[in-house]
Design a protein around this motif. Structure first.
Motif, PDB file in Angstrom:
ATOM      1  N   LEU A  36      18.579  86.167  10.067  1.00 18.97           N
ATOM      2  CA  LEU A  36      18.962  85.279  11.163  1.00 18.97           C
ATOM      3  C   LEU A  36      20.466  85.038  11.150  1.00 18.97           C
ATOM      4  CD1 LEU A  36      18.467  83.266  13.489  1.00 18.97           C
ATOM      5  CD2 LEU A  36      18.060  81.535  11.721  1.00 18.97           C
ATOM      6  N   LEU A  85      14.903  84.819  19.516  1.00 19.48           N
ATOM      7  CA  LEU A  85      15.826  83.732  19.857  1.00 19.48           C
ATOM      8  C   LEU A  85      15.932  83.537  21.361  1.00 19.48           C
ATOM      9  CD1 LEU A  85      18.642  84.424  17.250  1.00 19.48           C
ATOM     10  CD2 LEU A  85      16.837  82.692  17.145  1.00 19.48           C
ATOM     11  N   ILE A 104      18.327  76.522  17.930  1.00 17.34           N
ATOM     12  CA  ILE A 104      19.354  77.481  17.528  1.00 17.34           C
ATOM     13  C   ILE A 104      20.737  76.997  17.944  1.00 17.34           C
ATOM     14  CG2 ILE A 104      19.243  79.008  19.547  1.00 17.34           C
ATOM     15  CD1 ILE A 104      19.550  80.090  15.864  1.00 17.34           C
TER      16      ILE A 104
END
Length: 116
Positions: A36, A85, A104
């Protein structure tokens, strides 16, 4: 490593070490977390995510907004989609992108705060 970086006395608080060990992330989770952060290590991906926090946008809008070619935007969106995402929906011949989760952008904002 200098001698200042090591303990002079070999004394281990075993109970504390064991307790922390129980709460450590698994290797698989650590690997996914690293992946990530690798995805977030690209300026253009961050810019796309920050743009999408305001509104759902199509590739041509992102391209204009970020002064990037549509193929570059599509390429970056593919990476972001693969990591779940961003999501997309098709409307006629347009594809609109949006964030899967607002969390996020909170992480990005935290990074921005810590960078200053």
């Amino acid at each position: 490593m200098s001698s200042k970086d090591i303990c002079e006395i070999k004394s281990v608080r075993t109970d504390l070490v064991n307790e922390i060990s129980k709460n450590m992330l698994s290797e698989e989770t650590l690997q996914k977390t690293c992946e990530l952060f690798k995805i977030l290590g690209d300026v253009n991906r961050i810019r796309i995510l920050l743009a999408l926090q305001h509104s759902e946008l199509c590739v041509c809008e992102l391209s204009l907004l970020l002064d990037m070619s549509q193929s570059s935007v599509s390429h970056q969106l593919r990476h972001l989609r693969n990591k779940n995402l961003v999501k997309f929906r098709k409307e006629n011949k347009q594809i609109f992108y949006s964030l899967v989760d607002e969390e996020i952008t909170k992480l990005i904002k935290k990074g921005e705060k810590n960078a200053n």
